[in-house]
Design a protein around this motif. Sequence first.
Motif, PDB file in Angstrom:
ATOM      1  N   LEU A 300      23.467  34.223  34.326  1.00  0.00           N
ATOM      2  CA  LEU A 300      24.672  34.928  34.329  1.00  0.00           C
ATOM      3  C   LEU A 300      24.929  36.049  33.463  1.00  0.00           C
ATOM      4  O   LEU A 300      25.162  37.177  33.826  1.00  0.00           O
ATOM      5  CB  LEU A 300      26.001  33.872  34.665  1.00  0.00           C
ATOM      6  N   ARG A 301      24.523  35.551  32.290  1.00  0.00           N
ATOM      7  CA  ARG A 301      25.107  36.619  31.210  1.00  0.00           C
ATOM      8  C   ARG A 301      23.885  37.926  31.305  1.00  0.00           C
ATOM      9  O   ARG A 301      24.382  39.036  31.102  1.00  0.00           O
ATOM     10  CB  ARG A 301      24.628  35.906  29.752  1.00  0.00           C
ATOM     11  N   LEU A 324      24.420  33.880  42.471  1.00  0.00           N
ATOM     12  CA  LEU A 324      24.174  32.642  41.535  1.00  0.00           C
ATOM     13  C   LEU A 324      25.636  31.851  41.426  1.00  0.00           C
ATOM     14  O   LEU A 324      25.474  30.721  41.140  1.00  0.00           O
ATOM     15  CB  LEU A 324      23.920  33.341  39.997  1.00  0.00           C
ATOM     16  N   VAL A 325      26.749  32.568  41.488  1.00  0.00           N
ATOM     17  CA  VAL A 325      27.766  31.897  40.957  1.00  0.00           C
ATOM     18  C   VAL A 325      28.039  31.015  42.161  1.00  0.00           C
ATOM     19  O   VAL A 325      28.799  29.867  42.227  1.00  0.00           O
ATOM     20  CB  VAL A 325      28.933  33.128  40.855  1.00  0.00           C
ATOM     21  N   GLY A 330      30.994  25.359  39.172  1.00  0.00           N
ATOM     22  CA  GLY A 330      31.697  25.250  37.863  1.00  0.00           C
ATOM     23  C   GLY A 330      31.057  26.240  36.769  1.00  0.00           C
ATOM     24  O   GLY A 330      31.267  26.181  35.611  1.00  0.00           O
ATOM     25  N   LEU A 331      30.213  27.195  37.411  1.00  0.00           N
ATOM     26  CA  LEU A 331      29.433  28.103  36.439  1.00  0.00           C
ATOM     27  C   LEU A 331      30.338  28.996  35.860  1.00  0.00           C
ATOM     28  O   LEU A 331      30.363  29.230  34.481  1.00  0.00           O
ATOM     29  CB  LEU A 331      28.497  29.030  37.134  1.00  0.00           C
ATOM     30  N   LEU A 332      31.312  29.467  36.325  1.00  0.00           N
ATOM     31  CA  LEU A 332      32.428  30.309  35.718  1.00  0.00           C
ATOM     32  C   LEU A 332      33.375  29.352  34.536  1.00  0.00           C
ATOM     33  O   LEU A 332      33.652  30.119  33.557  1.00  0.00           O
ATOM     34  CB  LEU A 332      33.387  31.039  36.882  1.00  0.00           C
ATOM     35  N   GLU A 338      34.184  35.664  26.664  1.00  0.00           N
ATOM     36  CA  GLU A 338      33.379  36.939  26.149  1.00  0.00           C
ATOM     37  C   GLU A 338      32.563  37.291  27.662  1.00  0.00           C
ATOM     38  O   GLU A 338      32.634  38.617  27.904  1.00  0.00           O
ATOM     39  CB  GLU A 338      32.534  36.732  25.224  1.00  0.00           C
ATOM     40  N   LEU A 339      31.989  36.371  28.434  1.00  0.00           N
ATOM     41  CA  LEU A 339      31.087  36.706  29.464  1.00  0.00           C
ATOM     42  C   LEU A 339      31.885  36.895  30.519  1.00  0.00           C
ATOM     43  O   LEU A 339      31.717  37.730  31.399  1.00  0.00           O
ATOM     44  CB  LEU A 339      30.112  35.322  29.601  1.00  0.00           C
ATOM     45  N   THR A 340      33.007  36.113  30.816  1.00  0.00           N
ATOM     46  CA  THR A 340      33.816  36.246  31.851  1.00  0.00           C
ATOM     47  C   THR A 340      34.660  37.454  31.862  1.00  0.00           C
ATOM     48  O   THR A 340      34.975  38.107  32.833  1.00  0.00           O
ATOM     49  CB  THR A 340      34.703  35.022  32.073  1.00  0.00           C
ATOM     50  N   GLY A 341      35.012  37.791  30.424  1.00  0.00           N
ATOM     51  CA  GLY A 341      35.580  39.166  30.286  1.00  0.00           C
ATOM     52  C   GLY A 341      34.734  40.330  30.848  1.00  0.00           C
ATOM     53  O   GLY A 341      35.173  41.264  31.192  1.00  0.00           O
TER      54      GLY A 341
END
Length: 376
Positions: A300-301, A324-325, A330-332, A338-341
């Motif tokens: 995801l990153r 992918l999500v 529960g991946l998010l 930092e990643l979700t932002g």
Amino acid sequence: MPAQRPGGGPRARTAGQAAPREGVVAGRLLKITRERTGRTQQQLAEDLRMDTTSIQGWESGRRPLTATQTGRLRDVRRTLLRLGADPALLVLLEEALDADAVLAHALAGPPPADPRDHPLSGWVVTRDTTHMLAWALTGVLPTSVPAPPPGRHGRTAAAPLLGAGERRAVFDHMRAAAVLGHRAGEDGALLRRQALYLCSYDDAPDTAAWLAGMRRRLPSPRRDRWTPYWADQRSVAASLTRHGDTDAIHAFIADGLGGLGETANLNYWAYWLGVDTLPQADDSFMATRPTGSWDGLALLRRLTGRLAPHLGCIDLNVHSVWALVGSRRGLLSAADPELTGDLGRRVTRLLDSGAVSRQSRAELESLHYGLRLHRM
């Protein structure tokens, strides 16, 4: 002696014709690695207890590192590591050696009669090796290699760029290899796909039309059953975006994704982006490898970094993040702020850009909603 072609006989060289520099990629990477340690060629030669001309030959490509004894190459890498070389560059040296082996084969003459004898039939090439090949064919520095400081010739001198005639010979070889693989059917699948992708770096005026013609000769991808042609269609569609043709990638998203195609797509992304590091002998791993065998957050990153409006394959990238999500519950929630932002900002930017298809827009809106729920 005349140049020897792997899998075939010698190819005559005309009088006065220079031998191809068959070690340019690893040689240039070695030069960059050495320079970043602050050592001169003479100093490194003293460290290795050898003559300076050997270092000069390696770095210029006149004496390919691919022809160096394994023990000597190991000494070079360990000595550079002791001198403070970037470990990541030393790892990339292996990819550069693979690239040089492919280039040497292509420069030695036509493809062998048996597609199994071609080096591109031996393993699924990684992104780093592909970018090393592109470095020699286009002069574009791989993102994994730090740019050297400009010298008296400027940064363009840092590229291990083959001469125009050599580049033409490589691309002609790859076209012939792709046709050879096509005639071999599924037995030539890996050679065909990988040669087709390398052809996309060719800036000849007829490249886009040639790639499109090869695509029309391939069977359509199937959702219910794996065939190697699925990977062909994906690679050729991605290749055509480099030449401004996005119709093929949209057709692939419509016809090749869903069902088994979703698994294959994510498995290939994991391999291509270096999340799944196990070497693969052929493309069948795309359908058979369990998607839980690699780190979903790491993928995801890396896929998030590919959500940029200017990319030709942006709709495939959007779909891949969405898939992918959706496939990893529960991946998010497991992702760091930092990643979700970063993902949220990129999703919003794409929604505002108008650069994506209607399907991608719906998928982005779904991701945006999921991120909002995650923050609540």
